[in-house]
Motif scaffolding. Sequence first.
Motif, PDB file in Angstrom:
ATOM      1  N   ARG A 103       0.090  14.338  21.164  1.00 54.61           N
ATOM      2  CA  ARG A 103      -1.302  14.237  20.707  1.00 54.61           C
ATOM      3  C   ARG A 103      -1.356  13.681  19.283  1.00 54.61           C
ATOM      4  O   ARG A 103      -2.188  12.827  18.970  1.00 54.61           O
ATOM      5  CB  ARG A 103      -1.978  15.602  20.768  1.00 54.61           C
ATOM      6  CG  ARG A 103      -3.443  15.533  20.350  1.00 54.61           C
ATOM      7  CD  ARG A 103      -4.172  16.807  20.586  1.00 54.61           C
ATOM      8  NE  ARG A 103      -4.353  16.967  22.025  1.00 54.61           N
ATOM      9  CZ  ARG A 103      -4.540  18.140  22.610  1.00 54.61           C
ATOM     10  NH1 ARG A 103      -4.567  19.231  21.909  1.00 54.61           N
ATOM     11  NH2 ARG A 103      -4.701  18.216  23.911  1.00 54.61           N
ATOM     12  N   ARG A 106      -0.743   9.925  19.372  1.00 55.14           N
ATOM     13  CA  ARG A 106      -1.925   9.180  19.812  1.00 55.14           C
ATOM     14  C   ARG A 106      -2.983   9.107  18.718  1.00 55.14           C
ATOM     15  O   ARG A 106      -3.617   8.069  18.527  1.00 55.14           O
ATOM     16  CB  ARG A 106      -2.503   9.802  21.081  1.00 55.14           C
ATOM     17  CG  ARG A 106      -1.745   9.368  22.322  1.00 55.14           C
ATOM     18  CD  ARG A 106      -2.430   9.804  23.600  1.00 55.14           C
ATOM     19  NE  ARG A 106      -1.832  11.072  23.989  1.00 55.14           N
ATOM     20  CZ  ARG A 106      -2.472  12.146  24.388  1.00 55.14           C
ATOM     21  NH1 ARG A 106      -3.776  12.149  24.487  1.00 55.14           N
ATOM     22  NH2 ARG A 106      -1.833  13.244  24.707  1.00 55.14           N
ATOM     23  N   CYS A 107      -3.166  10.187  17.991  1.00 57.53           N
ATOM     24  CA  CYS A 107      -4.136  10.192  16.887  1.00 57.53           C
ATOM     25  C   CYS A 107      -3.723   9.191  15.813  1.00 57.53           C
ATOM     26  O   CYS A 107      -4.561   8.467  15.273  1.00 57.53           O
ATOM     27  CB  CYS A 107      -4.263  11.584  16.289  1.00 57.53           C
ATOM     28  SG  CYS A 107      -5.159  12.743  17.327  1.00 57.53           S
ATOM     29  N   ASP A 108      -2.427   9.159  15.499  1.00 65.23           N
ATOM     30  CA  ASP A 108      -1.931   8.191  14.509  1.00 65.23           C
ATOM     31  C   ASP A 108      -2.179   6.762  14.972  1.00 65.23           C
ATOM     32  O   ASP A 108      -2.606   5.909  14.187  1.00 65.23           O
ATOM     33  CB  ASP A 108      -0.431   8.394  14.253  1.00 65.23           C
ATOM     34  CG  ASP A 108      -0.140   9.639  13.444  1.00 65.23           C
ATOM     35  OD1 ASP A 108      -1.082  10.206  12.849  1.00 65.23           O
ATOM     36  OD2 ASP A 108       1.045  10.054  13.411  1.00 65.23           O
ATOM     37  N   GLU A 109      -1.933   6.491  16.249  1.00 67.31           N
ATOM     38  CA  GLU A 109      -2.166   5.147  16.790  1.00 67.31           C
ATOM     39  C   GLU A 109      -3.642   4.781  16.715  1.00 67.31           C
ATOM     40  O   GLU A 109      -3.991   3.656  16.360  1.00 67.31           O
ATOM     41  CB  GLU A 109      -1.675   5.060  18.234  1.00 67.31           C
ATOM     42  CG  GLU A 109      -0.179   5.033  18.377  1.00 67.31           C
ATOM     43  CD  GLU A 109       0.282   5.039  19.817  1.00 67.31           C
ATOM     44  OE1 GLU A 109      -0.566   5.161  20.742  1.00 67.31           O
ATOM     45  OE2 GLU A 109       1.506   4.951  20.032  1.00 67.31           O
ATOM     46  N   GLU A 110      -4.515   5.736  17.034  1.00 62.73           N
ATOM     47  CA  GLU A 110      -5.954   5.474  16.963  1.00 62.73           C
ATOM     48  C   GLU A 110      -6.390   5.205  15.533  1.00 62.73           C
ATOM     49  O   GLU A 110      -7.178   4.296  15.286  1.00 62.73           O
ATOM     50  CB  GLU A 110      -6.737   6.653  17.541  1.00 62.73           C
ATOM     51  CG  GLU A 110      -6.628   6.777  19.040  1.00 62.73           C
ATOM     52  CD  GLU A 110      -7.282   8.040  19.564  1.00 62.73           C
ATOM     53  OE1 GLU A 110      -7.953   8.757  18.780  1.00 62.73           O
ATOM     54  OE2 GLU A 110      -7.120   8.333  20.764  1.00 62.73           O
ATOM     55  N   GLU A 111      -5.851   5.968  14.589  1.00 63.53           N
ATOM     56  CA  GLU A 111      -6.207   5.746  13.183  1.00 63.53           C
ATOM     57  C   GLU A 111      -5.737   4.378  12.709  1.00 63.53           C
ATOM     58  O   GLU A 111      -6.465   3.684  12.007  1.00 63.53           O
ATOM     59  CB  GLU A 111      -5.589   6.836  12.304  1.00 63.53           C
ATOM     60  CG  GLU A 111      -6.307   8.153  12.391  1.00 63.53           C
ATOM     61  CD  GLU A 111      -5.678   9.212  11.494  1.00 63.53           C
ATOM     62  OE1 GLU A 111      -4.840   8.872  10.643  1.00 63.53           O
ATOM     63  OE2 GLU A 111      -6.030  10.383  11.678  1.00 63.53           O
ATOM     64  N   ARG A 112      -4.532   3.989  13.103  1.00 62.59           N
ATOM     65  CA  ARG A 112      -4.028   2.670  12.728  1.00 62.59           C
ATOM     66  C   ARG A 112      -4.881   1.573  13.343  1.00 62.59           C
ATOM     67  O   ARG A 112      -5.146   0.560  12.713  1.00 62.59           O
ATOM     68  CB  ARG A 112      -2.562   2.513  13.149  1.00 62.59           C
ATOM     69  CG  ARG A 112      -1.619   3.112  12.138  1.00 62.59           C
ATOM     70  CD  ARG A 112      -0.178   2.814  12.487  1.00 62.59           C
ATOM     71  NE  ARG A 112       0.370   4.111  12.885  1.00 62.59           N
ATOM     72  CZ  ARG A 112       1.090   4.330  13.951  1.00 62.59           C
ATOM     73  NH1 ARG A 112       1.406   3.367  14.751  1.00 62.59           N
ATOM     74  NH2 ARG A 112       1.506   5.544  14.237  1.00 62.59           N
ATOM     75  N   GLY A 113      -5.349   1.767  14.578  1.00 61.47           N
ATOM     76  CA  GLY A 113      -6.216   0.797  15.233  1.00 61.47           C
ATOM     77  C   GLY A 113      -7.549   0.665  14.527  1.00 61.47           C
ATOM     78  O   GLY A 113      -8.074  -0.420  14.353  1.00 61.47           O
ATOM     79  N   GLU A 114      -8.114   1.806  14.070  1.00 63.81           N
ATOM     80  CA  GLU A 114      -9.386   1.781  13.354  1.00 63.81           C
ATOM     81  C   GLU A 114      -9.225   1.114  11.985  1.00 63.81           C
ATOM     82  O   GLU A 114     -10.072   0.355  11.557  1.00 63.81           O
ATOM     83  CB  GLU A 114      -9.919   3.202  13.183  1.00 63.81           C
ATOM     84  CG  GLU A 114     -10.426   3.808  14.471  1.00 63.81           C
ATOM     85  CD  GLU A 114     -10.832   5.248  14.303  1.00 63.81           C
ATOM     86  OE1 GLU A 114     -10.899   5.755  13.156  1.00 63.81           O
ATOM     87  OE2 GLU A 114     -11.099   5.913  15.325  1.00 63.81           O
TER      88      GLU A 114
END
Length: 120
Positions: A103, A106-114
């Motif tokens: 989890r 995934r949060c780190d990946e989402e933050e990098r995407g944003e």
Amino acid sequence: AAVAALKRAAAEFSAGDGLAVGAATATPDSLLACFVESSVEVLAVAALADAPGAVACIALQVTGPLLQADSSPELRASCARLLAAVEALQGQLSGLLAAVAERARRCDEEERGEEGSRSL
């Protein structure tokens, strides 16, 4: 070290207010419950550090003597549940930690995407 602490707790329980003294006045089921209640912290640490060692210690020093005094189906089931829980604790914690790590990934990946979309 953790299993050694569990061995000491089981020995103290057996020699003190547990198996030796309490056997005349308490039921084996209540003695098992008292052991778990009084030793839950050291029991958990030993189970996480060395599950097979913790299971062996409990079987030899606690459940074995209790089952010699009373081999009722209820007590056998309670002892089996305790041993199974101790054996499974390490795997359950590992599974939980893996899920938490996934989890977080995934949060780190989402933050990098944003962050990437904000810089455009």
